[in-house]
Design a protein around this motif. Structure first.
Motif, mmCIF file in Angstrom:
data_model
loop_
_atom_site.group_PDB
_atom_site.id
_atom_site.type_symbol
_atom_site.label_atom_id
_atom_site.label_comp_id
_atom_site.label_asym_id
_atom_site.label_seq_id
_atom_site.Cartn_x
_atom_site.Cartn_y
_atom_site.Cartn_z
ATOM 1 N N ASP A 17 3.286 44.951 2.569
ATOM 2 C CA ASP A 17 4.377 45.078 2.894
ATOM 3 C C ASP A 17 5.639 43.854 2.697
ATOM 4 O O ASP A 17 4.915 42.995 2.859
ATOM 5 C CB ASP A 17 4.348 45.767 4.427
ATOM 6 N N ALA A 18 6.578 44.138 1.928
ATOM 7 C CA ALA A 18 7.005 42.535 1.365
ATOM 8 C C ALA A 18 8.686 43.024 1.491
ATOM 9 O O ALA A 18 9.382 43.523 1.750
ATOM 10 C CB ALA A 18 6.298 41.971 0.450
ATOM 11 N N PHE A 19 9.372 41.614 1.100
ATOM 12 C CA PHE A 19 10.722 42.043 1.027
ATOM 13 C C PHE A 19 11.042 41.176 0.277
ATOM 14 O O PHE A 19 11.159 40.453 -0.552
ATOM 15 C CB PHE A 19 11.308 40.478 2.193
ATOM 16 N N VAL A 20 11.598 42.500 -0.619
ATOM 17 C CA VAL A 20 11.886 42.211 -2.242
ATOM 18 C C VAL A 20 12.965 41.848 -1.732
ATOM 19 O O VAL A 20 14.700 42.043 -1.677
ATOM 20 C CB VAL A 20 12.294 43.571 -2.960
ATOM 21 N N PHE A 21 13.940 40.312 -3.042
ATOM 22 C CA PHE A 21 15.130 39.801 -3.734
ATOM 23 C C PHE A 21 15.402 40.140 -5.150
ATOM 24 O O PHE A 21 14.211 40.218 -5.791
ATOM 25 C CB PHE A 21 14.458 38.489 -3.330
ATOM 26 N N GLU A 22 16.412 40.206 -5.307
ATOM 27 C CA GLU A 22 16.530 40.433 -6.706
ATOM 28 C C GLU A 22 17.455 39.968 -7.559
ATOM 29 O O GLU A 22 18.716 39.931 -7.596
ATOM 30 C CB GLU A 22 17.079 41.833 -7.204
ATOM 31 N N ILE B 160 7.501 37.031 -0.153
ATOM 32 C CA ILE B 160 9.041 37.397 -0.463
ATOM 33 C C ILE B 160 8.900 37.533 -2.092
ATOM 34 O O ILE B 160 8.014 36.981 -2.837
ATOM 35 C CB ILE B 160 9.790 36.688 -0.404
ATOM 36 N N VAL B 161 9.158 39.120 -3.002
ATOM 37 C CA VAL B 161 8.759 39.444 -3.449
ATOM 38 C C VAL B 161 10.048 39.021 -4.952
ATOM 39 O O VAL B 161 11.300 39.207 -3.788
ATOM 40 C CB VAL B 161 8.247 41.451 -4.567
ATOM 41 N N LEU B 162 10.151 38.329 -5.374
ATOM 42 C CA LEU B 162 11.195 37.633 -7.038
ATOM 43 C C LEU B 162 10.986 39.061 -7.507
ATOM 44 O O LEU B 162 10.076 38.883 -8.464
ATOM 45 C CB LEU B 162 10.570 36.486 -7.068
#
Lengths: 241, 452
Positions: free
Chosen positions: B6-11, B51-53
């Motif tokens: 469970d993480a926060f995805v940034f694109e 945070i998933v980059l």
């Protein structure tokens, strides 16, 4: 065994407190959630590196999503959640108190659903995790002494069974613990003898919590309650259990 | 495919965005996990509460030189974009994985190999420059003249975020390969075929029936392939429409339905039958007879069936790949099969390739062979499968073998320390301390094997 990240809800006394102690002692990181801040602080002081205290009243379910997310952040994830909060106020044989019954629904059931739904949602997304609910042998039948306590534990058992049926194929374990009579703050008014200690109960819970099944903590309980479950209603009514 | 977080995805879309993501992570007290197109099989591109980059939106081809074959691209460009850009001009990616969907960033983080690994090595050997953002926000460009180049590439996204790549493509005169299928009766024939073909072939790969035992153990089908010469200024075979994979498979069955069709067979009995049938067919159909196949058709077998992973639902699967020096490979691979058969957890798919060593930090390559195994995963037999993998690890380590982070779900910290060696790990930690002193870059894999 690798260190796990665990939430224990209902951590300030009884089995919840013992579970936190034993989990921390074996190296797990534990978020201890309970209403009484002083008790939490005492508990956290026993293993400051392992135990993170989070004051919370389970009768305030609307605050759960935010707190759950914050706990997961501070733990760095989540592997196990144990819902151990429960109340069983003394109820007279002819008493019908809505306030007492509502408190049992809120603590034993609504709070459990608020916390365990949050965990189930997270676990189904990540594909792993263990959900443990502390049920009770009291949920096996509708006994005369504690109508609403029996009801909340029966509802919790059914809810956990449904979660298990939903989630087991995704690798998530949902375990229902039925401890049987245990000496805790909650049962102090029962004046019953021969009860299992909370420390002993916690040890037994840790042994079976990843089973993903309904578990009695003593083999004899499995036999006794299989018999009790099958006593015909008319006979059960006359037994005054 | 059994890991999750469970993480926060940034694109991010630009290098400035990448720098900003690191700032946001720092301000919010979170770690950062780097992710390409999510084609690693395990937990290398995810991390709990991080945070998933995700680099996929940085996907512009910046410059393509059809004279020199050097392509300059943002790191979110996929292998598919590479070949679609270059093939019409007679250039093909020098190294490709079994699927065309990895990004350059992911491919370099894992330093992928292909079916030509025995002479072309890993993709990092064909990169002429790489640009990366450090967690501090500093930007650096590295070339093969820099030692750090060999540390960044292969470091599983734990040192810096790769944002741009220059890669030297390989000249090809035709979009077709000449492919020779050879049905193989046992392990001895497998290794004999590889050793005899390795000198001349451009690609070599073998499918092996992991259910076969006794004298048939190691039976399978080797495919060797050679680049073709073709006359004409711009042969038709170089065009995209010649390369595109068909929409249907046998009997006109739409490919999109294949994973549903496969699911009922995706159990031990069904897979034993399919493996046996495939081997029986290999004894006659095309055996020993070369035929042409497009570069895309031969290279990207995994893309023939869209969402083939769904056939493994709901439990998913893991891929286990080990790399063993040539003198021990036959014994180790045969023993791995025997162990899997003993516990009735045979891999449903087994693929062997030939490799050569390279100088990258977390190199998986050896002068020897790799065996990639697809294991069905179920909640019920999870612990059994991990136990089997650990027993197979012990065999590999005793033989001086290595592993590949892109395809790992089960390595333990002690396994990694042993195969990489103390010196390599010390080198990694020194570079990590220099480039990422706050320890911002992480992953599920790195946490599991003790690299962070």
């Amino acid at each position: 065994m690798k260190s796990r990240k665990v939430i224990v809800v209902g951590a300030s006394s009884g089995m919840g407190r013992e579970l936190v102690r034993q989990l921390a002692a074996r190296g797990d990181r534990v978020a201890a959630v309970a209403r009484r801040e002083d008790k939490l602080a005492e508990l956290a002081a026993e293993h400051p590196q392992q135990i993170l205290p989070f004051p919370h009243d389970v009768t305030q379910p609307e605050s759960v999503p935010e707190l759950f997310a914050e706990i997961c952040r501070q733990l760095g994830g989540l592997d196990v959640i144990i819902y151990a909060a429960g109340v069983m106020p003394e109820v007279g044989a002819t008493e019908y108190s809505f306030e007492k019954d509502r408190s049992m629904i809120e603590v034993n059931l609504t709070g459990a659903v608020a916390w365990l739904n949050a965990a189930a949602d997270r676990f189904q997304n990540v594909g792993h995790g263990t959900i443990v609910g502390i049920g009770s042998v009291a949920g096996e039948r509708g006994r005369q002494g504690q109508p609403m306590y029996n009801t909340t534990k029966a509802a919790l058992k059914t809810y956990l069974e449904a979660l298990r049926n939903r989630l087991s194929k995704r690798g998530i374990r949902v375990t229902t613990i039925k401890p049987g009579p245990t000496a805790t703050e909650m049962t102090a008014h029962l004046k019953q003898t021969g009860m299992m200690g909370a420390e002993d109960a916690a040890e037994r819970i840790l042994r079976v919590m990843d089973s993903g099944k309904e578990k009695f903590l003593k083999p004899s309980h499995a036999i006794i309650f299989a018999i009790i479950r099958n006593i015909p209603t008319g006979v059960f009514r006359r037994l005054k259990l | 495919m059994v890991s999750g977080a469970d993480a926060f995805v940034f694109e991010p879309r630009t290098e400035a965005d990448v720098i900003r993501v690191f700032q946001v992570a720092r301000e919010s007290g979170r770690k950062v996990a780097l992710r390409g197109n999510g084609r690693s099989y395990g937990d290398a591109n995810i991390a709990e509460e991080a945070i998933v980059l995700d680099i996929c939106r940085m996907n512009r081809i910046l410059e393509w030189n059809p004279e020199t074959g050097v392509l300059h691209a943002e790191a979110g460009v996929t292998i598919e974009q590479l070949w679609r850009t270059s093939l019409g001009d007679g250039w093909w990616p020098p190294v490709v994985s079994g699927t065309m969907f990895p990004t350059l960033a992911g491919a370099l983080a894992m330093n992928i190999h292909g079916k030509n690994a025995f002479h072309a090595g890993t993709i990092g050997e064909h990169v002429t420059a790489v640009r990366a953002v450090l967690p501090s926000g500093s930007v650096l460009t590295l070339t093969p003249a820099d030692d750090a180049f060999y540390e960044l590439i292969s470091s599983a996204g734990l040192l810096a975020a790769i944002t741009e790549v220059k890669i030297q493509m390989r000249a090809v005169a035709s979009g077709d390969l000449r492919v020779l299928p050879l049905s193989i009766a046992n392990w001895d024939e497998q290794f004999a075929a590889f050793e005899s073909l390795a000198d001349g072939a451009d690609y070599l790969v073998s499918w092996i029936d992991a259910f076969a035992s006794g004298r048939s153990a190691g039976r399978g089908l080797v495919h060797a392939a050679w680049y073709q010469e073709e006359s004409g200024a711009r042969p038709h075979s170089l065009r995209e429409d010649h390369q595109d994979l068909p929409d249907t498979l046998m009997f006109g069955l739409p490919k999109s339905m294949m994973s549903n069709f496969l699911r009922p067979f995706n159990r031990r009995g069904g897979m034993r039958l399919i493996n046996a049938a495939k081997f029986r067919a290999s004894r006659t159909l095309g055996n020993g007879r070369p035929h042409p196949d497009s570069l895309v058709g031969f290279s990207f077998l995994l893309d023939y069936v869209p969402n083939w992973r769904n056939a493994y639902q709901p439990g998913g699967f893991i891929q286990y790949q080990s790399f063993v020096p040539k003198e021990h490979a036959r014994r180790v691979f045969a023993e791995q099969f025997r162990l899997a058969q003993e516990v009735k957890q045979e891999p449903f798919l087994a693929v062997m390739k030939r490799h050569r060593p390279d100088r990258f930090l977390f190199s998986h390559a050896v002068d020897g062979y790799s065996l990639a195994l697809d294991f069905k995963h179920t909640a019920k037999r999870h612990d059994d499968l991990w136990r089997l993998c650990h027993r197979m690890n012990d065999l590999v380590l005793a033989a001086g073998g290595r592993f590949y982070f892109a395809k790992d779900s089960t390595l333990r910290p002690s396994d990694v320390t042993q195969y990489l060696g103390e010196e390599t790990i010390a080198r990694f930690r020194a570079r990590k301390a220099e480039w990422d002193p706050e320890g911002m870059l992480t992953s599920g894999l790195a946490q599991r094997v003790g690299l962070v």
